[in-house]
Design a protein around this motif. Structure first.
Motif, PDB file in Angstrom:
ATOM      1  N   GLN A 114     -46.197  39.343 -35.997  1.00 28.44           N
ATOM      2  CA  GLN A 114     -46.239  40.781 -35.712  1.00 28.44           C
ATOM      3  C   GLN A 114     -47.475  41.422 -36.349  1.00 28.44           C
ATOM      4  O   GLN A 114     -48.142  42.250 -35.730  1.00 28.44           O
ATOM      5  N   ALA A 115     -47.805  41.035 -37.577  1.00 29.58           N
ATOM      6  CA  ALA A 115     -49.000  41.560 -38.249  1.00 29.58           C
ATOM      7  C   ALA A 115     -50.258  41.115 -37.518  1.00 29.58           C
ATOM      8  O   ALA A 115     -51.184  41.908 -37.313  1.00 29.58           O
ATOM      9  N   ALA A 116     -50.307  39.861 -37.101  1.00 28.13           N
ATOM     10  CA  ALA A 116     -51.480  39.356 -36.376  1.00 28.13           C
ATOM     11  C   ALA A 116     -51.662  40.097 -35.053  1.00 28.13           C
ATOM     12  O   ALA A 116     -52.789  40.432 -34.670  1.00 28.13           O
ATOM     13  N   ILE A 117     -50.567  40.375 -34.367  1.00 33.81           N
ATOM     14  CA  ILE A 117     -50.630  41.116 -33.102  1.00 33.81           C
ATOM     15  C   ILE A 117     -51.149  42.530 -33.336  1.00 33.81           C
ATOM     16  O   ILE A 117     -51.959  43.045 -32.554  1.00 33.81           O
ATOM     17  N   ILE A 118     -50.705  43.170 -34.398  1.00 35.29           N
ATOM     18  CA  ILE A 118     -51.170  44.518 -34.731  1.00 35.29           C
ATOM     19  C   ILE A 118     -52.671  44.510 -34.982  1.00 35.29           C
ATOM     20  O   ILE A 118     -53.409  45.349 -34.451  1.00 35.29           O
ATOM     21  N   VAL A 119     -53.151  43.568 -35.778  1.00 37.45           N
ATOM     22  CA  VAL A 119     -54.578  43.492 -36.095  1.00 37.45           C
ATOM     23  C   VAL A 119     -55.387  43.209 -34.833  1.00 37.45           C
ATOM     24  O   VAL A 119     -56.394  43.851 -34.561  1.00 37.45           O
ATOM     25  N   ARG A 169     -63.478  50.346 -41.180  1.00 37.37           N
ATOM     26  CA  ARG A 169     -62.507  51.251 -41.818  1.00 37.37           C
ATOM     27  C   ARG A 169     -61.408  51.649 -40.835  1.00 37.37           C
ATOM     28  O   ARG A 169     -60.230  51.710 -41.196  1.00 37.37           O
ATOM     29  N   SER A 170     -61.779  51.915 -39.599  1.00 42.61           N
ATOM     30  CA  SER A 170     -60.802  52.294 -38.584  1.00 42.61           C
ATOM     31  C   SER A 170     -59.806  51.166 -38.322  1.00 42.61           C
ATOM     32  O   SER A 170     -58.589  51.387 -38.278  1.00 42.61           O
ATOM     33  N   TRP A 171     -60.314  49.945 -38.132  1.00 44.66           N
ATOM     34  CA  TRP A 171     -59.424  48.799 -37.909  1.00 44.66           C
ATOM     35  C   TRP A 171     -58.464  48.623 -39.075  1.00 44.66           C
ATOM     36  O   TRP A 171     -57.265  48.420 -38.891  1.00 44.66           O
ATOM     37  N   LYS A 172     -59.020  48.695 -40.285  1.00 44.40           N
ATOM     38  CA  LYS A 172     -58.201  48.477 -41.474  1.00 44.40           C
ATOM     39  C   LYS A 172     -57.160  49.573 -41.655  1.00 44.40           C
ATOM     40  O   LYS A 172     -55.994  49.281 -41.939  1.00 44.40           O
ATOM     41  N   ALA A 173     -57.558  50.825 -41.513  1.00 48.90           N
ATOM     42  CA  ALA A 173     -56.627  51.940 -41.728  1.00 48.90           C
ATOM     43  C   ALA A 173     -55.481  51.896 -40.716  1.00 48.90           C
ATOM     44  O   ALA A 173     -54.303  51.999 -41.082  1.00 48.90           O
ATOM     45  N   PHE A 174     -55.832  51.744 -39.446  1.00 43.92           N
ATOM     46  CA  PHE A 174     -54.805  51.724 -38.409  1.00 43.92           C
ATOM     47  C   PHE A 174     -53.865  50.534 -38.594  1.00 43.92           C
ATOM     48  O   PHE A 174     -52.636  50.680 -38.586  1.00 43.92           O
ATOM     49  N   SER A 175     -54.437  49.335 -38.745  1.00 49.91           N
ATOM     50  CA  SER A 175     -53.590  48.144 -38.829  1.00 49.91           C
ATOM     51  C   SER A 175     -52.751  48.142 -40.107  1.00 49.91           C
ATOM     52  O   SER A 175     -51.584  47.741 -40.073  1.00 49.91           O
ATOM     53  N   ALA A 204     -51.543  50.768 -41.714  1.00 51.43           N
ATOM     54  CA  ALA A 204     -50.435  51.711 -41.512  1.00 51.43           C
ATOM     55  C   ALA A 204     -49.358  51.099 -40.623  1.00 51.43           C
ATOM     56  O   ALA A 204     -48.154  51.214 -40.907  1.00 51.43           O
ATOM     57  N   GLN A 205     -49.764  50.415 -39.556  1.00 48.46           N
ATOM     58  CA  GLN A 205     -48.804  49.805 -38.638  1.00 48.46           C
ATOM     59  C   GLN A 205     -48.057  48.629 -39.279  1.00 48.46           C
ATOM     60  O   GLN A 205     -46.845  48.483 -39.098  1.00 48.46           O
ATOM     61  N   ILE A 206     -48.788  47.802 -40.014  1.00 48.02           N
ATOM     62  CA  ILE A 206     -48.151  46.654 -40.692  1.00 48.02           C
ATOM     63  C   ILE A 206     -47.169  47.152 -41.737  1.00 48.02           C
ATOM     64  O   ILE A 206     -46.032  46.665 -41.824  1.00 48.02           O
ATOM     65  N   ASN A 232     -43.033  46.683 -41.739  1.00 49.90           N
ATOM     66  CA  ASN A 232     -42.379  45.976 -42.839  1.00 49.90           C
ATOM     67  C   ASN A 232     -41.621  46.901 -43.776  1.00 49.90           C
ATOM     68  O   ASN A 232     -41.067  46.434 -44.778  1.00 49.90           O
ATOM     69  N   GLY A 233     -41.634  48.208 -43.488  1.00 47.04           N
ATOM     70  CA  GLY A 233     -40.943  49.163 -44.350  1.00 47.04           C
ATOM     71  C   GLY A 233     -41.489  49.205 -45.757  1.00 47.04           C
ATOM     72  O   GLY A 233     -40.731  49.322 -46.715  1.00 47.04           O
TER      73      GLY A 233
END
Length: 148
Positions: free
Chosen positions: A33-38, A79-85, A87-89, A93-94
């Motif tokens: 799921q994390a890999a898909i988000i990234v 920075r955009s990739w890192k910030a978005f991913s 937050a989603q990851i 994962n709560g």
């Protein structure tokens, strides 16, 4: 003329790169799921803010070969990739907190030969790490999506 880095810095970088490429240490992106988000974050603005040439989401790091368009500096893209991913990851994962190291490593591609070698290195990363038999077998990379 640009001064070369001290040999000790080069050796340290090589040691860190080798450990990352062998998937040593924490593996925050091993969760599919994390890999898909990234991967989704990297693909999102392809052909809008940059031209994506190759990528690979490894269990503990990411490689991206990208040609940034005018008005979209590389630092801002990362920075955009890192910030978005992140937050989603974290949402998935709560949890809260850092997902990424604060900085990134970039390198200038000098010519077509260098570009080809770099794309090959990126797409072969899962094979070298023993995670896939061929580059196309790794689902979170340009080798499986763009060259399948």
């Amino acid at each position: 003329m640009v001064d070369a880095l001290p040999a000790s810095v080069d050796r340290r970088r090589e040691t860190i790169d080798a450990a990352l490429d062998r998937c040593r240490g924490p593996l925050p992106l091993a969760d599919p799921q994390a890999a898909i988000i990234v991967q989704g974050a990297i693909l999102h603005f392809d052909q809008v803010r940059y031209r994506l040439l190759a990528w690979c989401v490894m269990p503990n790091h990411v490689h991206v070969v990208v040609e940034a368009f005018a008005g979209f500096p590389l630092g801002g893209l990362v920075r955009s990739w890192k910030a978005f991913s992140a937050a989603q990851i974290n949402r998935a994962n709560g949890r809260r907190g850092a997902v990424w190291a604060p900085d990134y490593f970039d390198r200038y591609i000098r010519d077509e030969s260098d570009l080809g070698a770099t794309i090959s290195y990126v797409e072969n990363n899962p094979v070298v790490a023993g995670l896939a038999s061929t580059p196309g077998d790794w689902p979170w990379s340009s080798a499986s999506v763009m060259r399948a």
